[in-house]
Write an enzyme that holds these catalytic residues in place. Structure first.
Site, PDB file in Angstrom:
ATOM      1  N   GLU A 341       0.850  -1.224  -0.021  1.00 42.62           N
ATOM      2  CA  GLU A 341       0.061   0.079   0.205  1.00 42.62           C
ATOM      3  C   GLU A 341       0.728   1.295   0.150  1.00 42.62           C
ATOM      4  O   GLU A 341       0.512   2.492   0.455  1.00 42.62           O
ATOM      5  CB  GLU A 341      -0.957  -0.211   1.218  1.00 42.62           C
ATOM      6  CG  GLU A 341      -1.960  -1.416   1.036  1.00 42.62           C
ATOM      7  CD  GLU A 341      -2.575  -1.664   2.333  1.00 42.62           C
ATOM      8  OE1 GLU A 341      -2.476  -0.961   3.387  1.00 42.62           O
ATOM      9  OE2 GLU A 341      -3.589  -2.686   2.330  1.00 42.62           O
ATOM     10  N   ASP A 365      -0.700  -5.695   8.864  1.00 46.18           N
ATOM     11  CA  ASP A 365      -1.695  -4.762   9.420  1.00 46.18           C
ATOM     12  C   ASP A 365      -1.809  -5.114  10.868  1.00 46.18           C
ATOM     13  O   ASP A 365      -1.675  -6.452  11.209  1.00 46.18           O
ATOM     14  CB  ASP A 365      -2.894  -5.211   8.767  1.00 46.18           C
ATOM     15  CG  ASP A 365      -3.286  -4.529   7.351  1.00 46.18           C
ATOM     16  OD1 ASP A 365      -2.305  -4.018   6.933  1.00 46.18           O
ATOM     17  OD2 ASP A 365      -4.595  -4.546   6.894  1.00 46.18           O
ATOM     18  N   HIS A 531      -0.643  -0.206  10.395  1.00 44.49           N
ATOM     19  CA  HIS A 531       0.473  -1.065   9.748  1.00 44.49           C
ATOM     20  C   HIS A 531       1.622  -0.977  10.978  1.00 44.49           C
ATOM     21  O   HIS A 531       1.846  -0.140  11.837  1.00 44.49           O
ATOM     22  CB  HIS A 531       1.117  -0.444   8.855  1.00 44.49           C
ATOM     23  CG  HIS A 531       0.038  -0.591   7.581  1.00 44.49           C
ATOM     24  ND1 HIS A 531       0.163   0.190   6.413  1.00 44.49           N
ATOM     25  CD2 HIS A 531      -0.754  -1.766   7.371  1.00 44.49           C
ATOM     26  CE1 HIS A 531      -0.745  -0.193   5.371  1.00 44.49           C
ATOM     27  NE2 HIS A 531      -1.362  -1.356   5.939  1.00 44.49           N
TER      28      HIS A 531
HETATM   29  C1  CVU Z   1      -7.910  -5.439   1.090  1.00 44.98           C
HETATM   30  C2  CVU Z   1      -8.075  -4.371   2.319  1.00 44.98           C
HETATM   31  O1  CVU Z   1      -8.096  -3.160   1.243  1.00 44.98           O
HETATM   32  C3  CVU Z   1      -6.870  -4.115   3.044  1.00 44.98           C
HETATM   33  O2  CVU Z   1      -5.727  -4.030   2.004  1.00 44.98           O
HETATM   34  C4  CVU Z   1      -6.920  -3.199   4.218  1.00 44.98           C
HETATM   35  O3  CVU Z   1      -7.575  -3.701   4.986  1.00 44.98           O
HETATM   36  C5  CVU Z   1      -5.627  -2.921   4.562  1.00 44.98           C
HETATM   37  O4  CVU Z   1      -4.842  -3.467   4.682  1.00 44.98           O
HETATM   38  C6  CVU Z   1      -5.341  -1.526   4.984  1.00 44.98           C
HETATM   39  O5  CVU Z   1      -4.172  -1.313   5.698  1.00 44.98           O
HETATM   40 MN    MN Z   2      -2.769  -2.751   5.278  1.00 41.60          MN
END
Ligand code: CVU
Ligand code: MN
Length: 595
Positions: A341, A365, A531
């Site tokens: 991300e 996460d 995170h």
């Molecule tokens: C699939 C989702 O959008 C995840 O990527 C979300 O829960 C995350 O990991 C947010 O950091």
């Molecule tokens: Mn994430």
């Protein structure tokens, strides 16, 4: 090679000729040699090469000698200096006064000659001049003819050297920001001034379309592509397909443009291309792409992925997982801190963790706090052992380094995470065997792809790391030492399958007892973002020392106070409340790379 950051060793001496200096020459040089050997025999750069020191050709009895040594150091990329002495020396006349080095002095704790007195005088000089410097002297008095380095001194020298070498390796290298902001995550809205001022790193901006351009125009090594694809087919077992049998609405079905049976081909190219964007690849010049062959001089990076890319193309999970692992289709090689991300602040957390340990950084996460009561309610079982006070569910959205399986074995045969140069063929195979690759959940990732799916199957000491940016404060660091925990299979299954069951899971129990660590809930509650990054080992003390070098205050940690090692002048900001003193010292000193 001159480009490695090095530590300059400065033997300082009482300059009085006619007896004093002469009697100390040998002992002083012995100390310098011992410090050099300790650092060079213990520490390694990220590429596995032993860390290098440059030892002055002479002892330093005054500014004349100091000037000669300073010249010797020029051109060696000296990031830090360690001055060593068994005796009194003339304070400011012998100290390292070069403004850009990180400084420490080891003053021999003996009584025949007053090394620790010099140390104290020099530290007061540094404080007065505003240079933070680390003060090292042994707990117990040694005899002058004892050339051994006591354990407590060794620890301080190595903590200092590790931090300095990590900083030296980052300096001038880029963070490659591929894409932009992911799903409104503030950490992925990069603050390039933070990178510049605090880490000495440029940020390079690369649009995600660059990957498509290189795939379309064939800007990758076709032979390596074949190797990577074959390796994936042979080693990356497919796991659960959570999409099977689901009747998706048209907005999802019409979005996937790469056919599911071609995903791996796309992903293999994507992984090679992203690595080449960061580091360059000579082979690209051979096929007519000279500019691309140079790369971006990276040390770290991140990939936005969600959403625009993942809304129609295979996600970056394989690339992200494999970049941060200790091996790929070419065998073992250094890990890369590479953020999911494009959470740049977690990318930095990964980078600090890996530079201090040379182990794989795991991106997660911080998903759930499981209280013992909630675990019992849901599973019928009370957690025990290290999990008894509850634990955190660390789980990235599909990408974590495969070393996170803890399938590699140390010399005693115990599960572990290892430096890449210690990873055997059997270790690599074991990490691959304990990972399966689940087809990405199309509800999140319309373009598909494969998520790395495993659990951390060992109780290992680990340190969680998070860099935050707080307006009005600037950067600040959070650290939580604790253990990965292994739950009973049935408990694991129930808890894991409540969440996204295609993603990599680690259960983490922090060490409790310090302020901010009253309960496991408090740790989750204080954590500064969604995170964290973690590495094997309890490295909180090393992180605190390194942060103080960079002038980044530490706002949450559970490191025992006797292990905290910061520059001596921080004591001038108060010793009752170390956190407040850290804040104030960092603010007054300002970032390490000031304009
Ligand atoms: C699939 C989702 O959008 C995840 O990527 C979300 O829960 C995350 O990991 C947010 O950091
Ligand atoms: Mn994430």
């Amino acid at each position: 090679m001159n480009s490695y950051p090095k530590i300059g060793i400065r033997p300082t001496i009482d300059g009085r000729q006619g007896g004093v200096r002469e009697s100390l020459e040998e002992k002083t040089m012995d100390m310098a040699e011992a410090a050099k050997a300790l650092i060079e025999n213990t520490l390694r750069y990220a590429d596995g090469t032993p860390v290098q020191c440059v030892l002055a050709s002479r002892t330093i009895g005054g500014r004349g000698d100091a000037g000669i040594v300073q010249e010797e150091f020029m051109g060696h990329n000296i990031i830090a200096t360690l001055s060593v002495t068994p005796s009194w020396c003339y304070g400011t006349e012998t100290m390292d006064l070069e403004p850009n080095t990180i400084k420490a002095i080891w003053g021999f704790n003996g009584t025949e000659r007053p090394g620790a007195v010099y140390l104290a005088a020099a530290m007061s000089g540094y404080a007065q001049k505003g240079y933070p410097a680390f003060k090292i002297y042994g707990h117990d008095v040694q005899d002058l003819d004892d050339n051994s380095i006591p354990e407590d001194v060794k620890e301080k020298i190595l903590t200092f050297a590790k931090g300095a070498i990590a900083i030296g390796q980052m300096k001038g290298k880029s963070y490659v920001n591929i894409g932009a902001s992911s799903m409104g995550i503030a950490g992925s809205q990069v603050d390039s001034n933070f990178f510049k001022d605090y880490l000495g790193m440029p940020v390079e901006f690369v649009d995600m379309t660059e990957i498509l351009r290189r795939i379309t125009l064939g800007i990758y090594d076709p032979e390596e592509y074949e190797t990577a694809l074959r390796w994936i087919k042979d080693n990356c077992r497919e796991g659960l397909d959570i999409n099977k049998g689901k009747d998706f609405p048209e907005v999802i079905t019409k979005s996937k443009v790469v056919p599911a049976d071609k995903d791996w081909e796309f992903i293999a190219k994507q992984a090679i291309i992203i690595r080449d964007i960061l580091f360059g690849n000579k082979r690209l010049a051979d096929i007519g792409w000279e500019e691309e062959s140079h790369g971006h001089n990276a040390i770290a990076g991140g990939f936005q992925g969600q959403r625009q890319w993942t809304d129609w193309l295979p996600n970056g999970d394989f690339t992200e997982a494999i970049m941060a692992s200790t091996f790929d289709w070419n065998g073992t090689r250094p890990v890369t801190a590479f953020a999911t991300e494009n959470d740049t602040l977690n990318g930095v957390s990964m980078l600090l963790g890996t530079l201090l340990t040379n182990k794989a950084p795991i991106f997660s996460d911080v998903r759930t706090y499981w209280s013992p009561e909630a675990v019992e309610r849901v599973t019928g079982k009370k957690p025990t052992g290290k999990a008894k006070n509850g634990f955190l569910h660390l789980i990235n959205s599909g990408a974590s380094a495969l070393d996170g399986t803890a399938a590699a074995r140390d010399e005693q045969g115990n599960r572990s995470m290892k430096e890449f140069w210690n990873m055997t063929q059997a270790d690599q195979e074991a990490c691959l065997a304990e990972t399966d690759w689940c087809r990405a959940n199309y509800e999140y990732f319309r373009g598909g792809g494969f998520s790395s799916h495993f659990k951390t199957a060992a109780e290992l000491p680990v340190t969680l790391i998070r860099m935050n940016l707080v307006r009005g404060v600037g950067p600040s660091l959070q650290i939580a030492e604790g253990y990965t925990v292994v739950l009973d299979d049935d408990v694991h299954k129930i808890l894991d399958e409540r969440t996204d069951r295609t993603w990599p899971t680690t259960w983490f129990a922090p060490n409790l007892g310090m302020a901010g660590f009253e309960t496991t809930y408090d740790v989750m509650n204080h954590w500064g973002s969604n995170h964290c990054a973690f590495v094997q080992g309890h490295i909180g003390a090393d992180l605190i020392t390194m942060a103080s070098m960079l002038r980044i205050p530490v706002v949450l940690h559970n490191v025992p106070s006797e292990k905290i090692f910061r520059p001596s002048m921080f004591d001038g900001f108060g010793t009752k409340n170390l956190e407040a003193a850290d804040f104030e010292a960092c603010e007054k000193l300002g970032p390490f790379y000031k304009n």
